[in-house]
Structure formats: C-alpha cells, structure tokens
Design a protein around this motif. Structure first.
Motif, short mmCIF file in Angstrom:
data_model
loop_
_atom_site.label_atom_id
_atom_site.label_comp_id
_atom_site.label_asym_id
_atom_site.label_seq_id
_atom_site.Cartn_x
_atom_site.Cartn_y
_atom_site.Cartn_z
N LYS A 13 -6.49 45.35 -31.80
CA LYS A 13 -5.68 45.67 -32.97
C LYS A 13 -4.32 44.97 -32.85
CE LYS A 13 -7.76 50.28 -33.65
NZ LYS A 13 -8.88 50.21 -32.73
N ARG A 66 -13.37 54.64 -28.46
CA ARG A 66 -14.53 53.88 -28.95
C ARG A 66 -15.33 53.41 -27.74
NH1 ARG A 66 -12.77 49.19 -32.69
NH2 ARG A 66 -11.28 48.79 -31.02
N ASP A 377 -13.59 52.22 -36.53
CA ASP A 377 -13.80 51.05 -37.37
C ASP A 377 -14.36 51.42 -38.74
OD1 ASP A 377 -13.62 48.52 -35.34
OD2 ASP A 377 -14.43 50.29 -34.34
N ARG A 385 -13.09 44.18 -42.85
CA ARG A 385 -13.07 45.10 -41.71
C ARG A 385 -11.65 45.59 -41.42
NH1 ARG A 385 -17.95 44.96 -38.74
NH2 ARG A 385 -16.83 46.30 -37.30
N TRP A 387 -9.45 49.38 -39.49
CA TRP A 387 -9.54 50.60 -38.69
C TRP A 387 -8.68 51.69 -39.30
CZ3 TRP A 387 -5.04 52.25 -36.06
CH2 TRP A 387 -4.00 51.30 -35.97
N GLU A 402 -8.47 42.21 -37.53
CA GLU A 402 -9.47 42.02 -36.49
C GLU A 402 -8.78 41.48 -35.25
OE1 GLU A 402 -13.62 40.97 -38.28
OE2 GLU A 402 -12.14 39.79 -39.38
N PRO A 426 -17.76 48.64 -33.84
CA PRO A 426 -16.70 47.74 -33.37
C PRO A 426 -17.09 46.28 -33.53
CG PRO A 426 -17.03 49.53 -31.81
CD PRO A 426 -18.15 49.62 -32.81
#
Length: 453
Positions: A13, A66, A377, A385, A387, A402, A426
């Motif tokens: 991140k 995660r 995610d 994509r 989070w 990403e 992920p």
C-alpha cells in the motif's frame, strides 16, 4: 523478517509507506499482531490490546491481517533459504534457522557475511520487504544476533566473544525463560545472564527444577548444541475467534462453532493433512476457558465430521452466561484420511448441511452482510483494485492503489451495498512483467528474523 505483517502492508500500500501501521484485531477486543517501527515509537507493540494501541497512536492505520498474502511471501523467503542449505527450520511464517555448514558455506566471517548480505538483498528484491540476519555458532546466539540486527541489518557473533556479549543481557534473553522463571530468579537476586551462569547448575536446579535448571545453566554459559531440524511437523491445526460482544444465544454459538470447524478443515486440507482428535475451546464471560476433545475412529478431513464432533462437544458446555471466544482444532494429524461412510451418507441425504456456516473468507456468503474490514482487498467495476480504509454508518471508504502505484492512490466513498464494489483476493506478489514491489517499502519496518546457526 522485520515487523513482517506491517511491512508487507506497507509494501503493498504506497500510501502507508513510512507511516505507522498496526496489524491485528480491529474490534474493541482485538489484539495487536505486529506494529511497524513507526508505530513502536509511540509505545505500540505486539500482544497489546488494540484499544490501548489506538490511545497511544490514534493516527496509525489499523488493518485486519491478510494471511493469504503473508503466506505467499513467507513461501518465497523460505524458498530462498532453501537455496542456502538443505537444513532450514521454520519457526513461523517470518522466522527460520539455517544450518550454513550443511550447505557447504565456508566458516570464515567474510564468507558467512557475504552469504547473509546476499540473502538480505535477494529477499528484498523478491518481496519488497526487509529481513534481519543473525550469524553465530548456535541457535540461541543466532537468534540473539538477529534481534540485535533489527531493523534491516546483519550481525555476526564471532567465536570466542559469546560470554562477553551474553553476560550483561537480562536473563529473559535466554530462550525458555518466561515471566515466571524470571521472577523466581529475581527473588534469588539473579537478573542477568552472567549472574545466572555464576549461580551454578546446582543452585538453578534448586530454584526452578532439575530439567529446566540444567538447560538454563548450559545456555547461560553459551552451550547450545540443539541442531537445526529441517522437518518441524505440526501437531495440530486450529482456528479461533474473539467476539466484539459476548454470545448468549445458543443457536448463534452453534453456528459460529460450525463456521470455525469449516475454517479449521480448510487449513487442514491446505496442509494436506487429516486428523483424529477434534478439540473445541470456549472462553466464557468471566474469562474462564474450557477445552473439550473427542477422538474419532480414524483421521478425517471431512468438514461434516468435524462439525458434528464439535457440536457434540459443545453440548456439555454451559454458555448461557455468555461466550467471549470460540475455537476449533484438530490434532493427531496424519497424511491420509480414513473415510467415514456414515458421515458421507448423512451429508448426501442432507446437502444443506454444508451451508450451515460459510467460511469467514466469504464475507458476502448467504444472508450475512458484507464485512468491509480495514485493510482488506476490494475491486470496483470501474475504478479497479483498492483496499478498505474504513467503514461505518452505511458507507465504506476505499483507497484505489496497488503495490507498484507511483504514489498514494485516490480515495472514494461508497454505500456498503454498492453493486459495483466486491471483495477481492490480494494482488500477486510481482507486478506485471515479474518486477518486485516498488519503492523502499519495509526498510523501516520486527517480529522474527533469519538466523543462521
């Protein structure tokens, strides 16, 4: 690995790089699993209550773990260690011992330093996160060296310097010395490793018992002949959940236990194992903890069999006053399964049994609402994509970025039931083209370490 979970999140991140990150339970009863070094400056550490961590460091990013991603990166690191030696002893996802001699590495300081530095470079190149390496002639000393090397460093303990190094260290530095042993030694005026060695084996045996006293004296005098063991066979597989509010409804307790049984079997199958003994764990409202177990006729990896055994065990436990935590485990592991034809027949007659409790990994399953937990995610039909940064009051905030994004991604807020927003797995460890994570993520982010004995 340095602050493993937190540094992986920083690597994945871009908006969190160089900022305090705390990974663990995010609810009111959550516990910190790992804190980045930026968060540790404020006094946050692993095993601390998340509520206390929030008071100490309110501006940190508090993220749900995660484990799928952590295991992927751990597999890469362990593969790199396996290239150094056939004797690699994993202690956890983020820590292992490596016997360099078994790998044919020359015993000179220059040779082992070169191997350690190359390993650190290879780990960063392959994963984007940093590791600390300790090199020494025994497991205990290699572990101590790796702790001294943190973060992102390498320390060698030269032969002949062991006692000089160990002497002033607190006695809890020695493996196996926990709070109770340390307190028993403190009452006898023993605080450091040097004082432990000077006390002598007979006195230590008198204070803490024969087996523990003898081994403690050996370690305090620098004698550790434990070998690096390549195969560390797991004795059990288990999962557990702590609930934000005590569960008092018996039906809800049964459903949660069934869900945990399914998760446990998922892990069991993921490890290619089966098990013969089913164990449940119940922590009640007053923090009293009960365990109950049942041994089956043979090893199984059938979720229906494990669910049924867990349900039978629960029948003997009073949960009317409230349940804080539930857990399900399977032990007596084997590499084969003894089919239970009766259980299979029942499952065939009642296929809806498998729908009693969906695994936690599917937060959108059945009628259960989606849980937009921070750090997890997501993917948006138009924005791609991202989070979850947070959710509440019917809204969920997402940062779209990403691992290889050039900088922090944009933030958008949606209704929690927005049809365009879906949970996601992920992202792959490597960006398109096979290049590693960008930036210097993880450089300042430590549990564990790579220790070479």
């Amino acid at each position: 690995m340095d602050a493993f979970y937190a540094s992986v999140e920083q690597a994945a991140k871009p908006s969190l790089r160089g900022k305090p990150v705390v990974v663990g339970g995010v609810g009111p009863r959550g516990v910190v699993a790992t804190a980045s070094y930026e968060a540790r400056v404020f006094g946050v550490h692993s095993a601390m209550a998340t509520a206390q961590a929030r008071r100490l460091c309110p501006n940190a990013a508090y993220l749900h773990p995660r484990f799928t991603l952590y295991r992927q990166i751990s597999d890469i690191v362990m593969e790199l260690l396996g290239r150094l030696s056939p004797l690699v002893e994993p202690l956890s996802l983020d820590e292992a011992f490596v016997d360099l001699e078994a790998g044919g590495v020359e015993g000179s300081s220059a040779a082992v330093r070169a191997v350690g530095e190359r390993l650190r470079r290879d780990i960063r190149a392959a994963t984007g996160v940093s590791a600390s390496v300790g090199l020494a002639g025994s497991k205990m000393l290699a572990k101590i060296a790796s702790e001294q090397a943190k973060p992102d460093g390498l320390v060698i303990i030269e032969p002949g310097t062991e006692l000089e190094l160990l002497g002033p260290m607190p006695v809890r530095t020695i493996p196996g010395v926990g709070p109770a042993t340390a307190e028993a030694l403190r009452r006898a005026g023993i605080h450091t490793v040097a004082e432990t060695a000077e006390a002598g084996e007979a006195e230590l045996v008198r204070l803490i018992g024969k087996a523990h006293g003898a081994s403690l004296h050996a370690l305090a005098t620098g004698h550790d002949d434990r070998p690096v063991v390549a195969e560390r066979d797991a004795k059990s597989v288990s999962v557990e959940d702590t609930f934000a509010e005590d569960l008092t409804d018996r039906t809800r307790v049964r459903l949660e236990l069934a869900r945990l049984a399914d998760r446990c079997v998922q892990r069991l199958r993921g490890a290619g194992r089966s098990g013969r003994t089913v164990v449940i764990k119940v922590r009640r409202y007053d923090f009293s903890t009960l365990t109950r177990s049942e041994t089956l006729r043979g090893p199984t990896d059938d979720p229906a069999v494990v669910r049924e055994a867990a349900a039978r065990l629960l029948e003997g436990v009073d949960t009317s006053e409230g349940v804080r935590l539930l857990g399900v485990g399977v032990s007596g592991l084997a590499d084969y399964t003894q089919e239970d034809l009766f259980a299979q027949a029942r499952a065939a007659q009642a296929p809806e049994a498998d729908a009693v409790a969906e695994p936690e990994e599917r937060p959108d399953a059945g009628a259960r609402p989606r849980q937009w937990l921070p750090g997890l995610d997501v993917v948006h039909a138009e924005l791609g994509r991202g989070w979850v940064q947070g959710s509440g009051l019917g809204r969920v905030t997402v940062r779209f970025e990403e691992p290889w994004s050039p900088g922090p991604g944009r933030v958008r807020t949606f209704a929690v039931d927005d049809p365009g927003l879906e949970p996601a797995e992920p992202v792959p460890l490597l960006r398109p083209g096979g290049l590693p994570y960008g930036g210097d993520a993880g450089a300042s982010s430590g549990e564990g370490g790579a220790s070479a004995a």
